[in-house]
Enzyme design. Structure first.
Site, mmCIF file in Angstrom:
data_model
loop_
_atom_site.group_PDB
_atom_site.id
_atom_site.type_symbol
_atom_site.label_atom_id
_atom_site.label_comp_id
_atom_site.label_asym_id
_atom_site.label_seq_id
_atom_site.Cartn_x
_atom_site.Cartn_y
_atom_site.Cartn_z
ATOM 1 N N SER A 11 -16.131 74.098 -37.389
ATOM 2 C CA SER A 11 -15.818 73.472 -36.101
ATOM 3 C C SER A 11 -14.369 73.014 -36.101
ATOM 4 C CB SER A 11 -16.718 72.260 -35.870
ATOM 5 O OG SER A 11 -16.154 71.470 -34.837
ATOM 6 N N HIS A 36 -16.288 77.684 -34.329
ATOM 7 C CA HIS A 36 -17.083 76.803 -33.466
ATOM 8 C C HIS A 36 -16.129 75.913 -32.673
ATOM 9 C CE1 HIS A 36 -20.796 74.729 -32.293
ATOM 10 N NE2 HIS A 36 -20.145 73.585 -32.457
ATOM 11 N N ASP A 38 -15.885 72.948 -29.938
ATOM 12 C CA ASP A 38 -16.625 71.837 -29.338
ATOM 13 C C ASP A 38 -15.925 71.315 -28.084
ATOM 14 O OD1 ASP A 38 -18.908 71.368 -31.070
ATOM 15 O OD2 ASP A 38 -17.436 70.857 -32.621
ATOM 16 N N MET A 40 -16.020 68.575 -25.151
ATOM 17 C CA MET A 40 -16.592 67.258 -24.817
ATOM 18 C C MET A 40 -15.877 66.686 -23.602
ATOM 19 S SD MET A 40 -16.675 65.695 -28.628
ATOM 20 C CE MET A 40 -17.563 66.501 -29.970
ATOM 21 N N HIS A 69 -19.390 75.479 -27.736
ATOM 22 C CA HIS A 69 -20.488 74.519 -27.620
ATOM 23 C C HIS A 69 -20.112 73.534 -26.521
ATOM 24 C CE1 HIS A 69 -22.702 70.921 -29.759
ATOM 25 N NE2 HIS A 69 -23.197 71.188 -28.568
ATOM 26 N N MET A 71 -20.510 70.441 -24.399
ATOM 27 C CA MET A 71 -21.119 69.104 -24.277
ATOM 28 C C MET A 71 -20.529 68.495 -23.013
ATOM 29 S SD MET A 71 -20.853 68.144 -28.299
ATOM 30 C CE MET A 71 -19.606 69.404 -28.581
ATOM 31 N N MET A 140 -28.996 70.387 -32.943
ATOM 32 C CA MET A 140 -28.083 69.341 -33.382
ATOM 33 C C MET A 140 -28.757 68.543 -34.497
ATOM 34 S SD MET A 140 -25.381 69.728 -31.590
ATOM 35 C CE MET A 140 -24.504 68.349 -32.327
ATOM 36 N N GLY A 145 -21.070 64.385 -30.079
ATOM 37 C CA GLY A 145 -19.937 63.581 -29.631
ATOM 38 C C GLY A 145 -18.854 63.391 -30.672
ATOM 39 N N PHE A 146 -19.228 63.469 -31.948
ATOM 40 C CA PHE A 146 -18.246 63.174 -32.998
ATOM 41 C C PHE A 146 -18.489 64.037 -34.230
ATOM 42 C CE2 PHE A 146 -19.000 59.453 -30.433
ATOM 43 C CZ PHE A 146 -17.708 59.113 -30.029
ATOM 44 N N GLY A 148 -18.082 64.382 -38.466
ATOM 45 C CA GLY A 148 -18.133 63.466 -39.605
ATOM 46 C C GLY A 148 -19.351 62.562 -39.684
ATOM 47 N N ASP A 182 -25.980 72.248 -36.343
ATOM 48 C CA ASP A 182 -24.659 71.644 -36.120
ATOM 49 C C ASP A 182 -24.697 70.141 -36.400
ATOM 50 O OD1 ASP A 182 -22.140 70.921 -35.222
ATOM 51 O OD2 ASP A 182 -22.460 71.527 -33.137
ATOM 52 N N GLY A 183 -23.931 69.726 -37.410
ATOM 53 C CA GLY A 183 -23.745 68.301 -37.678
ATOM 54 C C GLY A 183 -24.122 67.905 -39.094
ATOM 55 N N GLY A 184 -23.144 67.425 -39.842
ATOM 56 C CA GLY A 184 -23.416 66.906 -41.182
ATOM 57 C C GLY A 184 -23.770 67.963 -42.212
ATOM 58 N N SER A 205 -16.134 68.671 -40.638
ATOM 59 C CA SER A 205 -15.402 67.874 -41.629
ATOM 60 C C SER A 205 -15.526 68.453 -43.031
ATOM 61 C CB SER A 205 -15.887 66.421 -41.592
ATOM 62 O OG SER A 205 -17.297 66.357 -41.665
HETATM 63 C C1 DX5 Z 1 -20.629 67.167 -32.766
HETATM 64 C C2 DX5 Z 1 -20.099 68.577 -32.765
HETATM 65 C C3 DX5 Z 1 -20.066 69.203 -34.106
HETATM 66 C C4 DX5 Z 1 -19.149 68.516 -35.087
HETATM 67 C C5 DX5 Z 1 -19.602 68.864 -36.466
HETATM 68 O O1 DX5 Z 1 -20.827 66.756 -31.456
HETATM 69 O O2 DX5 Z 1 -20.921 69.397 -31.948
HETATM 70 O O3 DX5 Z 1 -19.766 70.581 -34.009
HETATM 71 O O4 DX5 Z 1 -17.821 68.864 -34.924
HETATM 72 O O5 DX5 Z 1 -18.840 68.136 -37.364
HETATM 73 P P1 DX5 Z 1 -19.366 67.752 -38.816
HETATM 74 O O6 DX5 Z 1 -19.638 69.047 -39.532
HETATM 75 O O7 DX5 Z 1 -18.239 66.986 -39.384
HETATM 76 O O8 DX5 Z 1 -20.621 66.960 -38.637
HETATM 77 ZN ZN ZN Z 2 -20.688 71.605 -32.017
#
Ligand code: DX5
Ligand code: ZN
Length: 233
Positions: A11, A36, A38, A40, A69, A71, A140, A145-146, A148, A182-184, A205
């Protein structure tokens, strides 16, 4: 499943925006599969990121698919703009569209692959009547939204449930839908996530946080490590 059936999608939300073109080139050279992207809007999610102009700007930097993606709410207005800007895949959240079937159709009609995104507390039932219009299902594993944030463990059981639905659909239709997460996602948990059923992995991240800024090969080792873990899955 062979190694290349697993796709890694860094991402760019976590990339260095002052050098975005280079960041895209370097991460693909290091072995990533998709970019990817994002989007927002500070409305559907409490953060503001990048739009079609940035997609258009990075498009010439790579032949790798750009995985947009969304959002954002509303959804439909931006679909043709991203298709025009060179997106290959466009996914959105069912809660953000007044007419999910229509939005999926708009994405397909604009020449892109289409997908639905499920928040941690969103039911998988949203896919029930639109399977034939889905190319990707994105779960998700954090609240959107963020970058990390930490992986929410309940996603593993949800991935298994989604995998079962998509496999059943493939058996009856012959059509395979990708299951993205997606995420973490990190080196330490990607194998477990793959075993739960995911076949495409967004990592922000974990990838863009690796190495020293001046080194063009700084993503080689983290992508090799993610790939090695997937090989064990
Ligand atoms: C969150 C995004 C993700 C995010 C993933 O809203 O959709 O794509 O950037 O970031 P990490 O891999 O750091 O969780
Ligand atoms: Zn995403």
């Amino acid at each position: 499943m062979t190694r290349r059936d697993f796709l890694i999608a860094p991402s760019i939300l976590s990339a260095n925006f002052a050098k975005l073109g280079e960041e895209v080139v370097n991460v693909i050279a290091s072995g990533a599969d998709w970019i990817h992207f994002d989007v927002m809007d500070n409305h559907y999610v409490p953060n503001l990121s990048i739009g079609p102009l940035v997609c258009e700007a990075i498009r010439p930097c790579t032949e790798a698919p750009i995985d947009v993606h969304l959002m954002v709410r509303p959804v439909d207005r931006l679909i043709p703009d991203f298709a025009q800007a060179g997106a290959d895949i466009i996914t959105f959240h069912p809660e953000a569209s007044e007419h999910v079937d229509r939005s999926l159709g708009l994405i397909r009609d604009s020449g892109c692959q289409a997908g639905l995104v499920f928040n941690p507390a969103t039911s998988l039932q949203h896919m029930d009547y639109v399977m034939d219009k889905l190319d990707v299902v994105l779960l998700m594993s954090v609240n959107p939204g963020f970058g990390g944030q930490s992986f929410i463990p309940a996603t593993l059981a949800k991935l298994a449930e989604a995998r079962a639905r998509l496999d059943a659909y493939e058996r009856e239709s012959g059509r395979r839908i990708r299951l993205e997460v997606d995420g973490g996602v990190k080196v330490s948990n990607i194998a477990q996530i793959a075993r739960a059923g995911a076949d495409a992995f967004v990592a922000g991240s974990a990838v863009y946080g690796a190495g020293q800024d001046s080194d063009p090969h700084r993503y080689d080792s983290v992508l090799a490590a993610l790939r090695a873990e997937l090989g064990r899955a």
